[in-house]
Design a protein around this motif. Structure first.
Motif, short mmCIF file in Angstrom:
data_model
loop_
_atom_site.label_atom_id
_atom_site.label_comp_id
_atom_site.label_asym_id
_atom_site.label_seq_id
_atom_site.Cartn_x
_atom_site.Cartn_y
_atom_site.Cartn_z
N LEU B 156 59.55 68.90 67.14
CA LEU B 156 59.85 69.60 68.40
C LEU B 156 61.34 69.94 68.50
N ALA B 158 63.36 70.59 66.06
CA ALA B 158 63.62 71.72 65.17
C ALA B 158 63.05 73.00 65.76
N VAL B 159 61.89 72.91 66.37
CA VAL B 159 61.28 74.09 66.98
C VAL B 159 62.17 74.60 68.12
N VAL B 162 64.73 76.67 66.70
CA VAL B 162 64.15 77.94 66.27
C VAL B 162 63.99 78.88 67.45
N ARG B 165 67.39 80.33 68.17
CA ARG B 165 67.86 81.24 67.12
C ARG B 165 67.06 82.53 67.08
N ALA B 166 65.75 82.41 67.25
CA ALA B 166 64.93 83.62 67.25
C ALA B 166 65.32 84.51 68.42
N ALA B 167 65.57 83.90 69.56
CA ALA B 167 65.97 84.68 70.73
C ALA B 167 67.33 85.34 70.49
N HIS B 169 68.55 86.18 67.66
CA HIS B 169 68.34 87.24 66.69
C HIS B 169 67.76 88.49 67.35
N ALA B 187 60.00 83.46 73.69
CA ALA B 187 59.79 82.68 72.46
C ALA B 187 58.99 81.42 72.78
N LEU B 191 55.37 79.92 71.39
CA LEU B 191 55.30 78.59 70.77
C LEU B 191 54.30 77.70 71.50
#
Lengths: 200, 200
Positions: B156, B158-159, B162, B165-167, B169, B187, B191
DNA sequence: CCGAAAGGTGCAGTCAGTGCAAAGTTGCGC
DNA sequence: GCGCAACTTTGCACTGACTGCACCTTTCGG
């Protein structure tokens, strides 16, 4: 095909450098080992070291991006009826099985050494990162979107990396007594369920 | 409290170094800029540069782990009735809002520069990584497990990285026209739903 | 205004990483 | 077997990141 003397020698030298690097760093720590040390003990000149690995850290981690990049290809080759998550799980199952097949002690040593050095963790992340970019493209193709326009491809690709890394971490934490493929699968179960709080 | 002359000067110097580094790297690329260049233009000696940042890359990224480490504290302070995911979403919403409040151009420039240099992406991941380790501990406490015994906390944490970071990006990909908090939220929706394939 | 503490700086040194050109090896056609 | 072409290894010289140390300058508290 792959069996020219040249090819085999190069592979052997590469592996020798990687294993020497791992072993020395395990003994003395990352800062206690110089490139000259590694090259010397592996029987090549320091200059040659850099023909095989671009940095000292890469030699210790010893995973090249091309090997990881195959995940994207395999994903793209999965049957079209599978959902993205299903396809990814299948690819990971295959990879985890292959990793279990490598020489017993290589992965344990690698993971132990990497885990002790934040710089190397970052390096590992970087390798995964380039694979994830390729994977995101493949996911975008499968879902009929593009990487720029939709969060989903980037997100799922990154999550796939997380699944593997979390499983590797748990594998290390279990002192390699548990089964890696089982751990990867377990991670995906949690992810596919939307990360519900575990029952105690 | 924070208003001694010393404190303010240090903060100012740190920011000056970071912004100078960003600007120069944006113009000439990472390899076209030396530490001496950055220090010179920021008006300090090269030696002093290393009193503020341990490496050149860190100065360019310009995010210290302590700032990111507060995520774990905030998470721990969330009301006990919230599920881990709910609590994380709340923490992220707050952080995203704060980021939007900083000087307009800093994050865009940062993200653009980082995105062009894989080494810097790795550095950013490293910063997130240390925050995620702290977060994993906090999650373990909340779920009544330990980091070693259960996949869930590591996974969790690490997620959560993510998601951010995805946001980020996607924010960059939208040329900063979209709302960062909205992207982070989006995001998390994906998830929390278990990453279903998006409807086209 | 003074003494202690903290920050800034110069110097000298180690080591990672790179381009270049001179050997040394290997592969291959004959 | 022979020798040439292609590839690898290596030494050398160089740039630049980073560090420990000693010394100077500035700030802070009284």
């Amino acid at each position: 095909m792959t069996s020219g003397l040249r090819e085999r020698k190069k592979l052997a030298t590469r592996l020798a450098l990687h294993q020497t690097a791992l072993q020395l760093v395990a003994e003395r720590g990352l800062d206690g080992v110089s490139v000259d040390d590694i090259a010397g003990r592996a029987g090549v000149s320091p200059r040659t070291f850099f023909n095989y690995f671009p940095t000292k850290d890469d030699a210790v981690v010893g995973i090249d991006a091309s090997a990881v990049g195959q995940a994207a290809e395999r994903f793209a080759a999965r049957p079209a009826h599978e959902s993205p998550v299903e396809a990814l799980r299948a690819v990971h199952a295959q990879q985890a099985a292959e990793m279990a097949g490598e020489p017993e002690t290589l992965w344990p040593l690698r993971l132990r050494v990497i885990d002790e050095h934040p710089v190397l963790i970052a390096r590992l992340h970087a390798v995964f990162g380039s694979a994830e970019r390729a994977l995101a493209e493949a996911i975008a193709v499968r879902t009929g979107t593009t990487v720029g326009a939709d969060l989903y491809p980037t997100l799922l690709a990154a999550v796939s990396g997380v699944a593997v890394r979390a499983a590797l971490h748990a594998w290390l934490a279990s002192d390699f007594t548990e089964s890696l493929p089982a751990l990867v699968d377990e991670a995906w179960d949690v992810l596919a369920a939307g990360l519900p709080a575990p029952r105690p």
